[in-house]
Design a protein around this motif. Sequence first.
Motif, short mmCIF file in Angstrom:
data_model
loop_
_atom_site.label_atom_id
_atom_site.label_comp_id
_atom_site.label_asym_id
_atom_site.label_seq_id
_atom_site.Cartn_x
_atom_site.Cartn_y
_atom_site.Cartn_z
N PHE A 181 17.69 55.53 -1.89
CA PHE A 181 18.71 56.07 -2.79
C PHE A 181 18.05 56.89 -3.90
CE2 PHE A 181 21.92 52.38 -1.98
CZ PHE A 181 22.40 53.03 -0.86
N TYR A 182 17.03 56.32 -4.51
CA TYR A 182 16.38 57.01 -5.63
C TYR A 182 15.82 58.36 -5.20
CZ TYR A 182 13.23 58.06 -9.50
OH TYR A 182 12.58 58.70 -10.54
N GLN A 183 15.08 58.36 -4.09
CA GLN A 183 14.42 59.60 -3.66
C GLN A 183 15.43 60.68 -3.31
OE1 GLN A 183 11.00 60.00 -3.71
NE2 GLN A 183 11.54 62.16 -3.45
N ARG A 184 16.48 60.30 -2.58
CA ARG A 184 17.47 61.30 -2.17
C ARG A 184 18.25 61.83 -3.38
NH1 ARG A 184 18.19 61.94 3.22
NH2 ARG A 184 20.24 62.88 2.89
N LEU A 185 18.61 60.95 -4.29
CA LEU A 185 19.32 61.40 -5.48
C LEU A 185 18.44 62.32 -6.34
CD1 LEU A 185 21.16 58.09 -6.45
CD2 LEU A 185 22.25 60.24 -5.73
N LYS A 186 17.16 61.98 -6.41
CA LYS A 186 16.23 62.81 -7.19
C LYS A 186 16.12 64.20 -6.58
CE LYS A 186 13.50 62.20 -10.80
NZ LYS A 186 14.03 61.70 -12.10
N GLU A 187 16.23 64.28 -5.26
CA GLU A 187 16.12 65.56 -4.56
C GLU A 187 17.46 66.27 -4.42
OE1 GLU A 187 14.36 64.46 -0.87
OE2 GLU A 187 12.37 64.07 -1.73
#
Length: 312
Positions: A181-187
Motif C-alpha cells: 500500500f505504502y509503495q503504490r500510494l507513494k508512486e
Amino acid sequence: MKVFITGGAGNIGSTIADLLLARGDQVLVLDDFSTGKKHHIQDHENLTFVEGSIVDAELLNKLMTDFQPEAVVHCAASYKDPDDWVTDTMVNSVGGVNVIQACQKHNVKRTIYFQTALCYGIHPTEHPITLNHPINPDNSSYAITKTSVEEVLRLSGIDYVTFRLANVIGPRTVSGPLPIFYQRLKEGKQCFATKARRDFIYTPDLAKLVVRAVDGEGNGIYHFSSGSDWAIKDFYDLVAGAMKLDPIPAPEIKELGADDAASILLDPSRTFADFGEIEFTPMEQAIHDIVAYYDKHGVHGGYTHLKINKED
C-alpha cells in the motif's frame, strides 16, 4: 543470557534482538539476507552476526558449539515467492529440522518457534479459530513447510514455545499489504483491497512476549492475536491517512481470490491465561510509527506467500 536468533535481520528477529541487547543479553544472529536487511542489525558489543543459512547444518552446529546458547529463537523462513517450493522446503523444512536437531545436540534450554495462522487453511470453520481447530495447511508451500517443522518440534522432546501468528506488521515489515500500500500510494498508483478481514499485530508487542517466553514463561503452542480483526479496506485507510493523503484515493475493492480467506482471526485465550493480559499498541499508533519509518528510510519488500495478479 545467551540467545541465538535465526533470521535475526528480519522484521521479528531483529526486533527481538534489540530488546535482548537492551537488557544486557549476549545475542548471536544468523541471516542470509534473503528477506532480512543489513540495516536492521546495529553494531553492539554483545552482538555477534554471521551471514549464512540454516540449511547449512555444519555451520549451525559450529555456531552452537562456539556460542553455547541457552535459548534459540527460530525466526528464519522462506516465504517471498509462492512458486518457489524447493526453497521453501529446503529452508523451512530441512533448515527447521537442522535447528531442532542442533538444539537437541547442544542441550538448549528453550526453543521459540513461529507458525503461520494459515496452518488452519483458508476456510477455517471457527471464528475466532481455537487451538483445537483441525490443522489443514492446504494453501501454500509456506504453510505446509512451517507446519511440518512444528510437528517435528512437538515430537523432539525439547522445551519449546510456538507462537501461531496473526499478520505481523512493523517498521521492518517486508511482506503483506502494508509495504505494498505504502509503495503504490507513494508512486501515485491505485491500490486494491479484497473483502477480507485480518488481525494485524505490531511487531514490538510480539517481541516483548517472546522475551518473556525466552525467560521461561509458557510452554507449548499459543496464538499471538489481539482477538479482533480489521477489514483490509479500513487498514488501507489508516495507511493512507498516516501518509496525510487528502483526499484518500479510493482503492479498487476486489472479491476474494481462490487462495484468500474471508477472515483469519485467532483465539488468544490460552495466551492471556498463561501470560496475562497483553497491552497491544493501538493500530492507529502502530501505522503512524511505521509510515514515519518508511518516510525516513524507504520501504523494502512487498512480498506475499499467496499468489496475486501483479499490476503496474
